[in-house]
Write a protein that holds these residues in place. Structure first.
Motif, mmCIF file in Angstrom:
data_model
loop_
_atom_site.group_PDB
_atom_site.id
_atom_site.type_symbol
_atom_site.label_atom_id
_atom_site.label_comp_id
_atom_site.label_asym_id
_atom_site.label_seq_id
_atom_site.Cartn_x
_atom_site.Cartn_y
_atom_site.Cartn_z
ATOM 1 N N LYS A 20 0.826 -1.219 0.000
ATOM 2 C CA LYS A 20 0.000 0.000 0.000
ATOM 3 C C LYS A 20 0.854 1.261 0.000
ATOM 4 O O LYS A 20 0.377 2.340 -0.353
ATOM 5 C CB LYS A 20 -0.929 0.016 1.220
ATOM 6 C CG LYS A 20 -1.873 -1.173 1.318
ATOM 7 C CD LYS A 20 -2.807 -1.240 0.128
ATOM 8 C CE LYS A 20 -3.749 -2.428 0.222
ATOM 9 N NZ LYS A 20 -4.581 -2.569 -0.993
ATOM 10 N N ILE A 21 2.101 1.103 0.417
ATOM 11 C CA ILE A 21 3.033 2.238 0.433
ATOM 12 C C ILE A 21 3.606 2.379 -0.970
ATOM 13 O O ILE A 21 4.269 1.470 -1.477
ATOM 14 C CB ILE A 21 4.149 2.015 1.465
ATOM 15 C CG1 ILE A 21 3.547 1.831 2.863
ATOM 16 C CG2 ILE A 21 5.140 3.181 1.439
ATOM 17 C CD1 ILE A 21 4.545 1.403 3.911
ATOM 18 N N GLN A 22 3.341 3.495 -1.625
ATOM 19 C CA GLN A 22 3.729 3.662 -3.023
ATOM 20 C C GLN A 22 5.197 4.081 -3.128
ATOM 21 O O GLN A 22 5.548 5.191 -3.486
ATOM 22 C CB GLN A 22 2.805 4.667 -3.702
ATOM 23 C CG GLN A 22 1.373 4.181 -3.859
ATOM 24 C CD GLN A 22 1.291 2.804 -4.509
ATOM 25 O OE1 GLN A 22 1.897 2.571 -5.557
ATOM 26 N NE2 GLN A 22 0.553 1.887 -3.899
ATOM 27 N N ASN A 23 6.037 3.117 -2.781
ATOM 28 C CA ASN A 23 7.482 3.261 -2.899
ATOM 29 C C ASN A 23 7.962 2.212 -3.887
ATOM 30 O O ASN A 23 7.584 1.047 -3.776
ATOM 31 C CB ASN A 23 8.141 3.063 -1.526
ATOM 32 C CG ASN A 23 9.633 3.352 -1.534
ATOM 33 O OD1 ASN A 23 10.384 2.801 -2.323
ATOM 34 N ND2 ASN A 23 10.058 4.234 -0.643
ATOM 35 N N PRO A 24 8.807 2.566 -4.877
ATOM 36 C CA PRO A 24 9.197 1.603 -5.906
ATOM 37 C C PRO A 24 10.230 0.576 -5.472
ATOM 38 O O PRO A 24 10.523 -0.351 -6.237
ATOM 39 C CB PRO A 24 9.769 2.497 -7.014
ATOM 40 C CG PRO A 24 10.290 3.703 -6.297
ATOM 41 C CD PRO A 24 9.320 3.919 -5.169
ATOM 42 N N HIS A 25 10.777 0.692 -4.259
ATOM 43 C CA HIS A 25 11.789 -0.256 -3.816
ATOM 44 C C HIS A 25 11.195 -1.659 -3.759
ATOM 45 O O HIS A 25 10.029 -1.850 -3.418
ATOM 46 C CB HIS A 25 12.324 0.150 -2.444
ATOM 47 C CG HIS A 25 13.600 -0.547 -2.070
ATOM 48 N ND1 HIS A 25 13.622 -1.822 -1.546
ATOM 49 C CD2 HIS A 25 14.907 -0.154 -2.166
ATOM 50 C CE1 HIS A 25 14.874 -2.192 -1.309
ATOM 51 N NE2 HIS A 25 15.677 -1.192 -1.682
ATOM 52 N N TRP A 26 12.031 -2.657 -4.048
ATOM 53 C CA TRP A 26 11.534 -4.032 -4.134
ATOM 54 C C TRP A 26 10.909 -4.522 -2.825
ATOM 55 O O TRP A 26 10.021 -5.382 -2.836
ATOM 56 C CB TRP A 26 12.637 -4.980 -4.590
ATOM 57 C CG TRP A 26 13.781 -5.167 -3.622
ATOM 58 C CD1 TRP A 26 14.969 -4.513 -3.623
ATOM 59 C CD2 TRP A 26 13.818 -6.073 -2.512
ATOM 60 N NE1 TRP A 26 15.770 -4.944 -2.587
ATOM 61 C CE2 TRP A 26 15.080 -5.908 -1.883
ATOM 62 C CE3 TRP A 26 12.931 -7.001 -1.978
ATOM 63 C CZ2 TRP A 26 15.469 -6.637 -0.766
ATOM 64 C CZ3 TRP A 26 13.309 -7.738 -0.859
ATOM 65 C CH2 TRP A 26 14.564 -7.551 -0.272
ATOM 66 N N VAL A 202 6.488 -8.017 -24.478
ATOM 67 C CA VAL A 202 7.189 -7.208 -23.479
ATOM 68 C C VAL A 202 7.889 -8.109 -22.463
ATOM 69 O O VAL A 202 7.453 -9.230 -22.194
ATOM 70 C CB VAL A 202 6.222 -6.248 -22.743
ATOM 71 C CG1 VAL A 202 5.564 -5.284 -23.716
ATOM 72 C CG2 VAL A 202 5.156 -7.021 -21.968
ATOM 73 N N HIS A 203 8.982 -7.589 -21.918
ATOM 74 C CA HIS A 203 9.699 -8.289 -20.847
ATOM 75 C C HIS A 203 10.544 -7.288 -20.070
ATOM 76 O O HIS A 203 11.763 -7.210 -20.243
ATOM 77 C CB HIS A 203 10.576 -9.412 -21.411
ATOM 78 C CG HIS A 203 11.295 -10.198 -20.343
ATOM 79 N ND1 HIS A 203 12.495 -10.843 -20.572
ATOM 80 C CD2 HIS A 203 10.984 -10.430 -19.037
ATOM 81 C CE1 HIS A 203 12.887 -11.443 -19.460
ATOM 82 N NE2 HIS A 203 11.983 -11.201 -18.511
ATOM 83 N N PRO A 204 9.914 -6.494 -19.204
ATOM 84 C CA PRO A 204 10.662 -5.518 -18.397
ATOM 85 C C PRO A 204 11.353 -6.201 -17.214
ATOM 86 O O PRO A 204 10.987 -7.315 -16.834
ATOM 87 C CB PRO A 204 9.568 -4.569 -17.931
ATOM 88 C CG PRO A 204 8.359 -5.440 -17.821
ATOM 89 C CD PRO A 204 8.469 -6.440 -18.949
ATOM 90 N N PRO A 205 12.341 -5.545 -16.631
ATOM 91 C CA PRO A 205 13.075 -6.149 -15.504
ATOM 92 C C PRO A 205 12.273 -6.099 -14.211
ATOM 93 O O PRO A 205 11.523 -5.148 -13.968
ATOM 94 C CB PRO A 205 14.329 -5.279 -15.396
ATOM 95 C CG PRO A 205 13.908 -3.954 -15.936
ATOM 96 C CD PRO A 205 12.908 -4.245 -17.019
ATOM 97 N N PRO A 206 12.415 -7.120 -13.350
ATOM 98 C CA PRO A 206 11.650 -7.155 -12.103
ATOM 99 C C PRO A 206 12.338 -6.406 -10.974
ATOM 100 O O PRO A 206 13.571 -6.314 -10.936
ATOM 101 C CB PRO A 206 11.615 -8.651 -11.778
ATOM 102 C CG PRO A 206 12.940 -9.147 -12.294
ATOM 103 C CD PRO A 206 13.216 -8.337 -13.545
ATOM 104 N N PRO A 207 11.559 -5.872 -10.029
ATOM 105 C CA PRO A 207 12.156 -5.379 -8.795
ATOM 106 C C PRO A 207 12.449 -6.569 -7.884
ATOM 107 O O PRO A 207 11.551 -7.348 -7.565
ATOM 108 C CB PRO A 207 11.056 -4.484 -8.206
ATOM 109 C CG PRO A 207 9.782 -5.084 -8.719
ATOM 110 C CD PRO A 207 10.102 -5.692 -10.063
#
Length: 360
Positions: A20-26, A202-207
């Motif tokens: 729920k915290i909109q932080n992009p860190h994995w 598509v194939h983007p990199p995962p966090p």
């Protein structure tokens, strides 16, 4: 047992709150992947609570777990047959049935013949491979006699991609939306019965702790694709290893920005990764389509040695259908601005990928 119950309760609350915290860190994004497993764990912990029942205050924690179960269940039920979605029948003016396979082959998987046998058995009209490097391209050459049309980007960094088709390719482009080592395919096809459609791969990199620290490149790449798709007037399919789940905020933004439909809704999760661990399997190989595309079957196929199960889809193209168009959700102005910001951040992010990747 009581301490175990309390620990599990606190852990499940944490895993629910973090996304729920909109932080992009994995650390914040990875728990989104395990929503199915978290929901089962919540149910198991509720049962454990009834068995333990040592404290008179246990009903507070049981009620909290019940709220968490409902919270996750409301989202997940949409991806089951319990969620009502109208099924559409083929009409005389529709295209013939078409089939595709999308497969992350896992670059270090050497069981090439198992994949070739899968293609020869299923006989898809088109198929897309991800993580396909030079060795995989060489191994798949025997298939080229039946798949005359191809579009390839051969890389050794686990982001190579190959597209093979029995259907005529009118035009093919490779996009590098956020980085020059993350390709996305845009393939314009023309069927023998006169229907045109566009296939995006598509194939983007995962966090993750072992790959990208944040989801910025993934989200930027996917939303760049969505922005491109929105301007295309022909029927569209977007397929690939999204390294994302359909219920995440960025996936919902993708769906709304692109004006596409998620065929998993009212059908099933179609979980693909990890192929070897059924209880730890997430639906990250996704598909979205325009309202002109009608899905008859969407499922996983047998494992061929990769860490992903391949996805098989059977579909047809029809003319405009107002009822299916009702499934399309459009982004608000605020969401459009948020998507633009995520695209900008994705382009600015400096990914840590090597030109050549070796297996650990």
């Amino acid at each position: 047992m009581w301490s175990t119950y309390l620990f599990l309760t606190m852990l499940l609350v944490l895993l629910t709150v973090l996304p729920k915290i909109q932080n992009p860190h994995w650390i914040f994004r990875v728990p989104e992947f395990g929503k199915i497993q978290i929901t089962y764990c919540i149910l198991g912990t509720i049962i454990l609570g009834f068995l333990v029942g040592r404290s008179e205050n246990i009903w507070y924690s049981q009620a909290l777990l019940g709220v968490l179960f409902i919270h996750h269940g409301v989202t997940l039920v949409k991806y089951t047959p319990l969620y009502p979605v109208k099924k559409y029948q083929r009409r005389n003016r529709s295209s013939k049935k078409l089939h595709f396979i999308s497969a992350n082959v896992y670059q270090f998987n050497k069981e090439y013949n198992r994949f070739i046998n899968l293609i020869e058995t299923c006989k898809p009209d088109v198929f897309l491979t991800m993580e396909s490097n030079g060795d995989w391209e060489k191994a798949m050459r025997p298939l080229e006699k039946n798949y005359m049309y191809q579009h390839k980007v051969t890389l050794e960094n686990t982001y190579g991609m190959h597209f093979y088709s029995k259907i005529k390719i009118k035009e093919a482009q490779t996009h590098y939306f956020v980085a020059d080592d993350i390709p996305s395919f845009e393939i314009h096809l023309q069927t023998e019965d006169g229907f045109s459609f566009v296939f995006f791969g598509v194939h983007p990199p995962p966090p993750s702790p072992t790959e990208e620290e944040t989801s910025k490149e993934r989200d930027g790449d996917l939303l760049s694709t969505a922005k491109r798709v929105k301007d295309i007037k022909e029927p569209v399919i977007v397929v690939g290893d999204f390294n994302n789940v359909a219920w995440s905020k960025s996936s919902i933004l993708f769906r709304k920005t692109s004006h596409l439909i998620d065929p998993r809704i009212g059908r099933s999760f179609v979980s693909t990764f990890h192929a070897k661990y059924r209880l730890l399997r997430f639906p990250i190989d996704l598909m979205f389509h325009s309202e002109d595309i009608f899905i008859e079957e969407l499922k996983t196929l047998e494992n061929f040695g990769s860490d992903h199960l391949p996805v098989y889809c059977e579909f047809f193209i029809d003319h405009h259908n107002e009822e299916q168009e009702q499934l399309v959700e459009e982004a608000s102005q605020e969401e459009i601005q948020e998507a633009e910001e995520m695209i900008r951040e994705g382009k600015e992010e400096d990914g840590e990928r090597d030109t050549i990747v070796t297996e650990d």
